[in-house]
Design an enzyme around this catalytic site. Sequence first.
Site, mmCIF file in Angstrom:
data_model
loop_
_atom_site.group_PDB
_atom_site.id
_atom_site.type_symbol
_atom_site.label_atom_id
_atom_site.label_comp_id
_atom_site.label_asym_id
_atom_site.label_seq_id
_atom_site.Cartn_x
_atom_site.Cartn_y
_atom_site.Cartn_z
ATOM 1 N N HIS A 129 5.087 4.419 12.743
ATOM 2 C CA HIS A 129 5.092 4.387 11.263
ATOM 3 C C HIS A 129 6.022 5.509 10.803
ATOM 4 C CE1 HIS A 129 2.823 3.927 7.303
ATOM 5 N NE2 HIS A 129 3.353 5.128 7.146
ATOM 6 N N CYS A 135 3.854 9.312 0.582
ATOM 7 C CA CYS A 135 2.488 9.761 0.358
ATOM 8 C C CYS A 135 2.475 10.781 -0.774
ATOM 9 C CB CYS A 135 1.933 10.379 1.646
ATOM 10 S SG CYS A 135 0.303 11.084 1.410
ATOM 11 N N ARG A 170 0.838 -1.211 0.000
ATOM 12 C CA ARG A 170 0.000 0.000 0.000
ATOM 13 C C ARG A 170 0.876 1.266 0.000
ATOM 14 N NH1 ARG A 170 -0.445 4.621 2.732
ATOM 15 N NH2 ARG A 170 -0.146 3.535 4.717
ATOM 16 N N ASP A 171 1.507 1.561 1.110
ATOM 17 C CA ASP A 171 2.313 2.794 1.192
ATOM 18 C C ASP A 171 3.454 2.742 0.174
ATOM 19 O OD1 ASP A 171 3.645 5.116 2.091
ATOM 20 O OD2 ASP A 171 3.157 4.696 4.178
ATOM 21 N N ASN A 213 9.312 4.489 3.522
ATOM 22 C CA ASN A 213 9.210 4.047 4.916
ATOM 23 C C ASN A 213 10.549 3.453 5.331
ATOM 24 O OD1 ASN A 213 6.288 3.697 3.794
ATOM 25 N ND2 ASN A 213 6.066 3.592 6.001
ATOM 26 N N HIS A 256 8.709 7.237 8.350
ATOM 27 C CA HIS A 256 9.368 7.323 7.036
ATOM 28 C C HIS A 256 10.823 7.716 7.276
ATOM 29 C CE1 HIS A 256 5.916 6.880 4.158
ATOM 30 N NE2 HIS A 256 5.271 6.978 5.305
HETATM 31 P P1 HMG Z 1 -13.128 14.249 -2.700
HETATM 32 O O1 HMG Z 1 -12.837 14.538 -4.140
HETATM 33 O O2 HMG Z 1 -13.259 15.400 -1.767
HETATM 34 O O3 HMG Z 1 -14.378 13.254 -2.520
HETATM 35 O O4 HMG Z 1 -11.974 13.285 -2.168
HETATM 36 P P2 HMG Z 1 -15.893 13.349 -2.811
HETATM 37 O O5 HMG Z 1 -16.578 12.692 -1.661
HETATM 38 O O6 HMG Z 1 -16.289 14.747 -3.197
HETATM 39 O O7 HMG Z 1 -16.062 12.400 -4.094
HETATM 40 C C1 HMG Z 1 -15.530 12.750 -5.368
HETATM 41 C C2 HMG Z 1 -15.589 11.528 -6.282
HETATM 42 O O8 HMG Z 1 -14.770 10.470 -5.758
HETATM 43 C C3 HMG Z 1 -16.994 10.934 -6.390
HETATM 44 O O9 HMG Z 1 -17.075 10.341 -7.677
HETATM 45 C C4 HMG Z 1 -16.987 9.849 -5.350
HETATM 46 O O10 HMG Z 1 -17.922 8.836 -5.612
HETATM 47 C C5 HMG Z 1 -15.565 9.299 -5.490
HETATM 48 P P3 HMG Z 1 -17.678 11.109 -8.954
HETATM 49 O O11 HMG Z 1 -19.084 11.452 -8.547
HETATM 50 O O12 HMG Z 1 -16.812 12.326 -9.182
HETATM 51 O O13 HMG Z 1 -17.562 10.102 -10.048
HETATM 52 N N1 HMG Z 1 -15.066 8.674 -4.259
HETATM 53 C C6 HMG Z 1 -14.532 7.446 -4.204
HETATM 54 N N2 HMG Z 1 -14.304 6.515 -5.148
HETATM 55 C C7 HMG Z 1 -13.753 5.366 -4.756
HETATM 56 N N3 HMG Z 1 -13.381 5.099 -3.456
HETATM 57 C C8 HMG Z 1 -13.594 6.024 -2.499
HETATM 58 C C9 HMG Z 1 -14.183 7.241 -2.868
HETATM 59 N N4 HMG Z 1 -14.524 8.344 -2.161
HETATM 60 C C10 HMG Z 1 -15.055 9.205 -3.023
HETATM 61 N N5 HMG Z 1 -13.228 5.745 -1.236
HETATM 62 C C11 HMG Z 1 -11.199 11.497 -0.768
HETATM 63 C C12 HMG Z 1 -11.985 12.795 -0.833
HETATM 64 C C13 HMG Z 1 -10.968 11.175 0.690
HETATM 65 C C14 HMG Z 1 -12.001 10.388 -1.445
HETATM 66 C C15 HMG Z 1 -9.845 11.704 -1.520
HETATM 67 O O14 HMG Z 1 -9.240 12.842 -1.014
HETATM 68 C C16 HMG Z 1 -8.913 10.523 -1.381
HETATM 69 O O15 HMG Z 1 -9.164 9.454 -1.902
HETATM 70 N N6 HMG Z 1 -7.751 10.739 -0.652
HETATM 71 C C17 HMG Z 1 -6.829 9.670 -0.370
HETATM 72 C C18 HMG Z 1 -5.428 10.156 -0.572
HETATM 73 C C19 HMG Z 1 -4.459 9.027 -0.225
HETATM 74 O O16 HMG Z 1 -4.730 7.859 -0.507
HETATM 75 N N7 HMG Z 1 -3.302 9.380 0.360
HETATM 76 C C20 HMG Z 1 -2.321 8.402 0.715
HETATM 77 C C21 HMG Z 1 -2.715 7.552 1.872
HETATM 78 S S1 HMG Z 1 -2.460 8.315 3.451
HETATM 79 C C22 HMG Z 1 -0.756 8.062 3.787
HETATM 80 O O17 HMG Z 1 -0.034 7.624 2.936
HETATM 81 C C23 HMG Z 1 -0.248 8.334 5.169
HETATM 82 C C24 HMG Z 1 -0.015 7.063 5.982
HETATM 83 O O18 HMG Z 1 0.888 6.197 5.325
HETATM 84 C C25 HMG Z 1 0.545 7.407 7.363
HETATM 85 C C26 HMG Z 1 1.772 8.333 7.323
HETATM 86 O O19 HMG Z 1 2.749 8.042 6.612
HETATM 87 O O20 HMG Z 1 1.733 9.327 8.057
HETATM 88 C C27 HMG Z 1 -1.313 6.288 6.197
HETATM 89 MG MG MG Z 2 3.056 6.386 5.348
#
Ligand code: HMG
Ligand code: MG
Length: 297
Positions: free
Chosen positions: A207, A240, A15-16, A249, A209
């Site tokens: 966690h 990210c 994933r990450d 990481n 990095h």
């Molecule tokens: P948004 O654009 O504000 O969402 O994104 P929305 O609710 O307005 O929806 C927009 C469109 O996305 C709609 O579709 C929804 O149906 C669809 P449309 O009508 O335009 O066709 N949608 C989805 N589709 C599939 N799966 C879903 C989903 N949700 C909405 N779950 C949202 C808000 C949260 C969805 C977006 O910002 C997002 O997906 N962000 C994720 C970013 C990400 O993955 N970042 C990396 C992971 S976090 C990380 O790495 C940190 C970590 O490792 C810890 C650390 O290191 O600190 C965990």
């Molecule tokens: Mg991370």
Amino acid sequence: MAYPKSIRIVDVSPRDGLQNIKQAVSTETKVALINKLELAGVKDIEVASFVSPKWVPQMADAAYVLSALDLNTSTNYAVLTPNAKGFERALACGVKEVAVFSAASESFTKKNTNCTIDESLKRIEDIMRPALDNDIRVRGYVSCVLGCPYDGYISTEKVSYVTKTLIDMGCYEVSLGDTIGIGTPLKAKLMLEEVLKNVSAQQIGLHFHDTRGQALANLLACLEYGIASIDASVAGLGGCPYAKGASGNVSTEDVVYMLHGMGIETGINLEKLAVAGQYITSQIGISNNSRVGNVLG
Ligand code: HMG
Ligand code: MG
């Protein structure tokens, strides 16, 4: 203060590790990586995320990855879910554990999930109820615990507040993310001491990095407090897409080497683990960022 006898390693490379890779990675390659991690004895693997495919196209095949795994083995497969929609997609795949995520930084939360911290906690509440009803374990993440690429300084009180909120909501553990690898050991300790005023060491994961080469030192500093859960990524993959300047990481191989050298058990075979790191880096055509992985390669 004593080091734990054994530590749970959560490998987050599928994933990450792969969410920030420019090259296309096939579902078959992701599944082969997961299988090689299991062969090495890794029992906890974060295998995919059900986030918006428009935001993170690298994870668009999450359902296909899940369908290729036997969810009834003893391996604990977790998936990252940002909202109710992501949770429903994960539930339809039969997952037994989801990971939810918030942060201690407003600007990062906005960039990463297009909402405020409070709104992200509300989204998590919407996941928590159906998760607990369906006997799905929920793990929490707090990002930017040692600094933010946009807001800079992050108060330890804020980290502690978001962590406690996630535990109170029903997360069995909260993993503290140094998302951009900016921390140093004494700062990591001070942050952890603040967090441990409100929750127990058994409820915390780390966690970190490794952007600035501090992750192992930071982990070692925090292990003294009895933390027994560490996230890591084979070959040091990771990052990210919405955290400017974030890189890999801490590598699972380096963490396992350090822990075994300290007499701490992980249940992981280091040589086989290195094979997983060599496999994924050669498939993608990138260098292996694990020091130990390169020695064993
Ligand atoms: P948004 O654009 O504000 O969402 O994104 P929305 O609710 O307005 O929806 C927009 C469109 O996305 C709609 O579709 C929804 O149906 C669809 P449309 O009508 O335009 O066709 N949608 C989805 N589709 C599939 N799966 C879903 C989903 N949700 C909405 N779950 C949202 C808000 C949260 C969805 C977006 O910002 C997002 O997906 N962000 C994720 C970013 C990400 O993955 N970042 C990396 C992971 S976090 C990380 O790495 C940190 C970590 O490792 C810890 C650390 O290191 O600190 C965990
Ligand atoms: Mg991370």
